[in-house]
Design a protein around this motif. Structure first.
Motif, PDB file in Angstrom:
ATOM      1  N   LYS A  75      -1.500   9.310   0.653  1.00 14.57           N
ATOM      2  CA  LYS A  75      -0.909   8.539   1.739  1.00 14.57           C
ATOM      3  C   LYS A  75       0.456   8.033   1.306  1.00 14.57           C
ATOM      4  N   ILE A  76       1.429   8.166   2.214  1.00 17.72           N
ATOM      5  CA  ILE A  76       2.771   7.688   1.899  1.00 17.72           C
ATOM      6  C   ILE A  76       3.322   6.935   3.105  1.00 17.72           C
ATOM      7  N   ILE A  82      -1.198  -1.416  -0.304  1.00 16.78           N
ATOM      8  CA  ILE A  82      -2.345  -0.570  -0.653  1.00 16.78           C
ATOM      9  C   ILE A  82      -3.551  -1.484  -0.784  1.00 16.78           C
ATOM     10  N   MET A 122      -2.132  -3.394  -3.914  1.00 19.61           N
ATOM     11  CA  MET A 122      -0.696  -3.668  -4.044  1.00 19.61           C
ATOM     12  C   MET A 122      -0.194  -4.457  -2.832  1.00 19.61           C
ATOM     13  N   GLU A 164      -1.394   4.387  -7.831  1.00 14.73           N
ATOM     14  CA  GLU A 164      -0.724   3.549  -6.835  1.00 14.73           C
ATOM     15  C   GLU A 164       0.744   3.488  -7.246  1.00 14.73           C
ATOM     16  N   ILE A 209       2.991   5.055  -2.303  1.00 13.56           N
ATOM     17  CA  ILE A 209       2.185   6.281  -2.295  1.00 13.56           C
ATOM     18  C   ILE A 209       0.839   6.001  -2.945  1.00 13.56           C
ATOM     19  N   PHE A 210      -0.211   6.375  -2.254  1.00 17.49           N
ATOM     20  CA  PHE A 210      -1.561   6.274  -2.819  1.00 17.49           C
ATOM     21  C   PHE A 210      -2.110   7.684  -3.001  1.00 17.49           C
ATOM     22  N   ILE A 211      -2.421   8.030  -4.231  1.00 14.77           N
ATOM     23  CA  ILE A 211      -3.001   9.343  -4.529  1.00 14.77           C
ATOM     24  C   ILE A 211      -4.443   9.126  -4.973  1.00 14.77           C
TER      25      ILE A 211
END
Lengths: 131, 131
Positions: A2-3, A27, A38, B59, B84-86
């Motif tokens: 997700k961005i 986040i 976050m 994160e 960005i969450f990966i």
């Protein structure tokens, strides 16, 4: 994956004990994060967070601006690029003592001492991310 | 409470599979962190991290610069202020496709699936923070 850009997240008043401070949950649990979250805080000139303590840590990165961090009975200046680790149970407060906006990231764990704090980890009753 | 400027932390080569990338461990086990860790990466123009995957999340906050994130079979542009969450087990790669240095924060949990990854959580054999 997700961005998003932080600016697309609506800032909310950071709540009780704060002055001229907004929070954006960047986040959180809704993003899919399970271990830590976050948030981005903006503190206007003259603004501050409450002098408080809790039993979970903060990991902070100062993106812009400068100010003073109060911890226990002392104070220290902070500026852009500073990294701050606040262990559990230490009193702390962020104050914008400059003329420009302070932007900082503040990350918190989902759990304290192995137990869930709340559904999002912030510990505040009015947290938008706990809904 | 611990405070330092990120620039005071020595940058190290980010290791196998990276090109023109350095890493600074800003908050890790030695700082006193137990749940998650903060690193700052710098990627020079043309540089990249490996296209890889692992079973813990990232994160990320983009502090400066712009580039491309490759994930699974797709790509997406990133720029300053992006978050960005990966999730665990998704392929990802950061590429600096711009002309300026990319600076980004990348945070990782101490544990994956409830078990310790390594002493610092990075999972790499040559990690300086695991010593």
């Amino acid at each position: 994956m997700k961005i998003l850009n932080y600016s697309s997240v609506e800032p909310k008043d950071a709540g009780e004990g704060t002055s001229k401070v907004t929070i954006r949950w960047l986040i959180d649990k809704k993003t899919g994060a399970k271990n830590f979250f976050m948030r981005l805080f903006e503190i206007e000139a003259g603004g501050y967070t409450p002098l408080h303590q809790h039993d979970w840590e903060h990991e902070v990165f100062i993106i812009e601006g400068e100010g003073v961090i109060v911890y226990e009975e002392e104070t220290k200046l902070f500026r852009a690029g500073d990294v701050i680790f606040i262990p559990p149970n230490e009193k702390h407060q962020f104050r914008n003592s400059g003329k420009k906006l302070v932007k900082l990231l503040c990350l918190i764990p989902n759990k304290k001492n192995g137990e869930a704090v709340t559904s999002c980890g912030c510990g505040q009753k009015d947290c938008q991310s706990c809904k």
